[in-house]
Design a protein around this motif. Sequence first.
Motif, PDB file in Angstrom:
ATOM      1  N   ARG A 134     -20.632  51.524   9.987  1.00 10.19           N
ATOM      2  CA  ARG A 134     -21.794  50.859  10.581  1.00 10.19           C
ATOM      3  C   ARG A 134     -21.357  49.835  11.624  1.00 10.19           C
ATOM      4  NH1 ARG A 134     -26.563  47.672   7.165  1.00 10.19           N
ATOM      5  NH2 ARG A 134     -27.807  47.040   8.991  1.00 10.19           N
ATOM      6  N   THR A 135     -20.274  49.125  11.346  1.00  6.50           N
ATOM      7  CA  THR A 135     -19.746  48.146  12.304  1.00  6.50           C
ATOM      8  C   THR A 135     -19.225  48.836  13.551  1.00  6.50           C
ATOM      9  OG1 THR A 135     -19.124  46.710  10.455  1.00  6.50           O
ATOM     10  CG2 THR A 135     -18.120  46.250  12.588  1.00  6.50           C
ATOM     11  N   ILE A 136     -18.571  49.990  13.371  1.00  8.70           N
ATOM     12  CA  ILE A 136     -18.054  50.756  14.510  1.00  8.70           C
ATOM     13  C   ILE A 136     -19.193  51.212  15.408  1.00  8.70           C
ATOM     14  CG2 ILE A 136     -16.846  52.881  15.149  1.00  8.70           C
ATOM     15  CD1 ILE A 136     -15.235  52.566  12.528  1.00  8.70           C
ATOM     16  N   LYS A 137     -20.260  51.744  14.818  1.00  9.98           N
ATOM     17  CA  LYS A 137     -21.409  52.204  15.601  1.00  9.98           C
ATOM     18  C   LYS A 137     -22.073  51.035  16.333  1.00  9.98           C
ATOM     19  CE  LYS A 137     -22.609  56.131  12.613  1.00  9.98           C
ATOM     20  NZ  LYS A 137     -23.655  56.722  11.743  1.00  9.98           N
ATOM     21  N   HIS A 138     -22.180  49.909  15.665  1.00 13.51           N
ATOM     22  CA  HIS A 138     -22.814  48.734  16.282  1.00 13.51           C
ATOM     23  C   HIS A 138     -22.001  48.249  17.479  1.00 13.51           C
ATOM     24  CE1 HIS A 138     -24.006  44.446  16.654  1.00 13.51           C
ATOM     25  NE2 HIS A 138     -25.197  44.918  16.362  1.00 13.51           N
ATOM     26  N   ALA A 139     -20.680  48.288  17.374  1.00 10.99           N
ATOM     27  CA  ALA A 139     -19.834  47.850  18.490  1.00 10.99           C
ATOM     28  C   ALA A 139     -20.008  48.776  19.693  1.00 10.99           C
ATOM     29  CB  ALA A 139     -18.382  47.807  18.047  1.00 10.99           C
ATOM     30  N   PHE A 140     -20.049  50.078  19.466  1.00 11.95           N
ATOM     31  CA  PHE A 140     -20.278  51.014  20.571  1.00 11.95           C
ATOM     32  C   PHE A 140     -21.677  50.831  21.165  1.00 11.95           C
ATOM     33  CE2 PHE A 140     -16.695  53.786  19.061  1.00 11.95           C
ATOM     34  CZ  PHE A 140     -16.063  53.907  20.282  1.00 11.95           C
ATOM     35  N   TYR A 141     -22.660  50.613  20.320  1.00 18.35           N
ATOM     36  CA  TYR A 141     -24.035  50.435  20.812  1.00 18.35           C
ATOM     37  C   TYR A 141     -24.144  49.212  21.707  1.00 18.35           C
ATOM     38  CZ  TYR A 141     -29.116  50.071  20.779  1.00 18.35           C
ATOM     39  OH  TYR A 141     -30.441  49.991  21.163  1.00 18.35           O
ATOM     40  N   GLY A 142     -23.351  48.198  21.420  1.00 23.66           N
ATOM     41  CA  GLY A 142     -23.407  46.986  22.221  1.00 23.66           C
ATOM     42  C   GLY A 142     -22.879  47.150  23.636  1.00 23.66           C
ATOM     43  N   ILE A 143     -22.198  48.246  23.927  1.00 23.22           N
ATOM     44  CA  ILE A 143     -21.643  48.468  25.271  1.00 23.22           C
ATOM     45  C   ILE A 143     -22.736  48.868  26.251  1.00 23.22           C
ATOM     46  CG2 ILE A 143     -20.036  49.848  26.637  1.00 23.22           C
ATOM     47  CD1 ILE A 143     -18.348  50.164  24.086  1.00 23.22           C
ATOM     48  N   PRO A 147     -26.455  55.101  20.817  1.00 23.17           N
ATOM     49  CA  PRO A 147     -26.430  54.967  19.357  1.00 23.17           C
ATOM     50  C   PRO A 147     -25.537  55.992  18.665  1.00 23.17           C
ATOM     51  CG  PRO A 147     -28.375  56.190  20.023  1.00 23.17           C
ATOM     52  CD  PRO A 147     -27.643  55.837  21.301  1.00 23.17           C
ATOM     53  N   ASN A 148     -25.162  55.668  17.430  1.00 25.75           N
ATOM     54  CA  ASN A 148     -24.532  56.603  16.487  1.00 25.75           C
ATOM     55  C   ASN A 148     -23.144  57.077  16.922  1.00 25.75           C
ATOM     56  OD1 ASN A 148     -24.891  57.820  13.941  1.00 25.75           O
ATOM     57  ND2 ASN A 148     -25.325  59.799  14.886  1.00 25.75           N
ATOM     58  N   TYR A 254     -28.951  58.619  30.467  1.00 24.30           N
ATOM     59  CA  TYR A 254     -28.037  59.083  29.414  1.00 24.30           C
ATOM     60  C   TYR A 254     -26.611  59.173  29.956  1.00 24.30           C
ATOM     61  CZ  TYR A 254     -25.627  62.540  26.466  1.00 24.30           C
ATOM     62  OH  TYR A 254     -24.703  63.210  25.688  1.00 24.30           O
ATOM     63  N   ASN A 255     -26.453  59.769  31.132  1.00 26.76           N
ATOM     64  CA  ASN A 255     -25.112  59.913  31.711  1.00 26.76           C
ATOM     65  C   ASN A 255     -24.458  58.561  31.987  1.00 26.76           C
ATOM     66  OD1 ASN A 255     -25.141  62.667  31.602  1.00 26.76           O
ATOM     67  ND2 ASN A 255     -24.990  63.015  33.806  1.00 26.76           N
ATOM     68  N   ILE A 256     -25.249  57.607  32.457  1.00 30.19           N
ATOM     69  CA  ILE A 256     -24.704  56.275  32.765  1.00 30.19           C
ATOM     70  C   ILE A 256     -24.225  55.592  31.483  1.00 30.19           C
ATOM     71  CG2 ILE A 256     -25.276  53.967  33.600  1.00 30.19           C
ATOM     72  CD1 ILE A 256     -27.199  55.310  35.594  1.00 30.19           C
ATOM     73  N   ALA A 257     -25.073  55.629  30.449  1.00 25.48           N
ATOM     74  CA  ALA A 257     -24.687  55.010  29.176  1.00 25.48           C
ATOM     75  C   ALA A 257     -23.499  55.745  28.558  1.00 25.48           C
ATOM     76  CB  ALA A 257     -25.875  55.013  28.219  1.00 25.48           C
ATOM     77  N   HIS A 258     -23.488  57.062  28.694  1.00 21.90           N
ATOM     78  CA  HIS A 258     -22.390  57.865  28.163  1.00 21.90           C
ATOM     79  C   HIS A 258     -21.067  57.481  28.838  1.00 21.90           C
ATOM     80  CE1 HIS A 258     -19.792  61.393  27.656  1.00 21.90           C
ATOM     81  NE2 HIS A 258     -20.545  61.765  26.639  1.00 21.90           N
ATOM     82  N   ALA A 259     -21.074  57.370  30.166  1.00 27.21           N
ATOM     83  CA  ALA A 259     -19.855  57.050  30.909  1.00 27.21           C
ATOM     84  C   ALA A 259     -19.341  55.656  30.556  1.00 27.21           C
ATOM     85  CB  ALA A 259     -20.120  57.158  32.408  1.00 27.21           C
ATOM     86  N   ARG A 260     -20.252  54.687  30.445  1.00 26.49           N
ATOM     87  CA  ARG A 260     -19.825  53.326  30.116  1.00 26.49           C
ATOM     88  C   ARG A 260     -19.248  53.243  28.708  1.00 26.49           C
ATOM     89  NH1 ARG A 260     -24.367  49.064  30.957  1.00 26.49           N
ATOM     90  NH2 ARG A 260     -22.650  47.794  30.149  1.00 26.49           N
ATOM     91  N   THR A 261     -19.861  53.946  27.774  1.00 28.72           N
ATOM     92  CA  THR A 261     -19.393  53.902  26.391  1.00 28.72           C
ATOM     93  C   THR A 261     -18.084  54.671  26.230  1.00 28.72           C
ATOM     94  OG1 THR A 261     -21.725  53.825  25.709  1.00 28.72           O
ATOM     95  CG2 THR A 261     -20.083  54.257  23.996  1.00 28.72           C
ATOM     96  N   ARG A 262     -18.023  55.859  26.825  1.00 30.23           N
ATOM     97  CA  ARG A 262     -16.802  56.667  26.714  1.00 30.23           C
ATOM     98  C   ARG A 262     -15.640  56.035  27.464  1.00 30.23           C
ATOM     99  NH1 ARG A 262     -13.546  60.312  28.744  1.00 30.23           N
ATOM    100  NH2 ARG A 262     -14.360  59.891  30.820  1.00 30.23           N
ATOM    101  N   GLY A 263     -15.937  55.113  28.364  1.00 24.97           N
ATOM    102  CA  GLY A 263     -14.879  54.466  29.137  1.00 24.97           C
ATOM    103  C   GLY A 263     -13.876  53.695  28.301  1.00 24.97           C
ATOM    104  N   ARG A 264     -14.198  53.426  27.026  1.00 23.19           N
ATOM    105  CA  ARG A 264     -13.258  52.687  26.185  1.00 23.19           C
ATOM    106  C   ARG A 264     -11.964  53.465  25.950  1.00 23.19           C
ATOM    107  NH1 ARG A 264     -14.993  47.557  24.722  1.00 23.19           N
ATOM    108  NH2 ARG A 264     -16.721  47.230  26.191  1.00 23.19           N
TER     109      ARG A 264
END
Length: 344
Positions: A134-143, A147-148, A254-264
């Motif tokens: 749950r903490t891992i998902k929350h950290a990714f969501y904050g980027i 979700p999820n 979706y693509n913008i959020a995907h790129a920012r999150t996957r950028g980690r």
Amino acid sequence: MACPFIEEVVDSGAIVLRRAFQRERTFRDRSDPLAFNDSYLYERYRFSRDGIAYICRLLSPYIANNTRRNRALTVPQMVCIALRFFASGTFLYTVGDAENISKASVCRSVRTVYLSLKRLLNVFITFPGHKAIRTIKHAFYGIAGFPNVIGALDCTHVRIKCPSGPHEADFVNRKSVHSINVQMISDADCIITNVEAKWPGSVHDSRIFRASSLYQQLARGEFSGVLLGDKGYPCLPYLLTPYQEPQTEAQHRYNIAHARTRGRIEMAFGLIKSRFQCLKHLRVTPPRACDIVVACVVLHDIACLRRERQPRIAEEEDWGNEAVLEENETGRLIRDTYANNYFA
């Protein structure tokens, strides 16, 4: 009655001996790498004094020399020799000159240390991570509000010298460079939670993923959440990829959020290769290169968990991963659900 000349000679001799002892003591202090300040240590070994001492405690049961020889390398010396090689990526004889050690001793120390670090793989690299899911998902969501998500997936190439033998061509990647293709997954803090370092550079990212044990675990539904991957992977129920040709505003968002999150994961690659310059070009055989990569990833996670100073992140080289055209129908439906429910 004592002769003044003799007393003067004795006094002079004592001074010379005292100065020689001081020089010898200084030399011995310099042979202890932990005798220096953190700035000096970080510049050469990428770890602080406490960090190096922690690594020494971890590896001591595996690398300590059980000998009565009075000039055997100590655990801190062996660890720092290996760290200097990982950090600089230079030739072994150069590391030996810097540490005042023979090339043969450097080679033995580096090999002993990276094989011992490999034994700690399952201690420091665990999926989906060291924190609650749950903490891992929350950290990714904050980027970027995606979700999820339980991990960001990608592959990176590590250059190696041209291997000998009949399989040399297998290691030539799309840029005509000899390399190994390494798959990694990171969390939102750029900590590596999964690594696959055993494939030649010619193997496609999607094949590496499908052949991994993690793929089978995800397919069986053992983890609650999804991975994010680039266009080099098929869109699956547990691996979401971007739209190659977004049509709606929701798909664009979706693509913008995907790129920012996957950028980690891209940031993680940059951190690892900046911290350990040896990964820019390993002049060793493929099996040894794979072992060194795993050792550097373990050290990276140790540095992140201990909050060691981070290097300046170098931009990750674009290896030109070829897009996968065929996609899973269920994966596409789940991706559409994410786009319409969370980014509309």
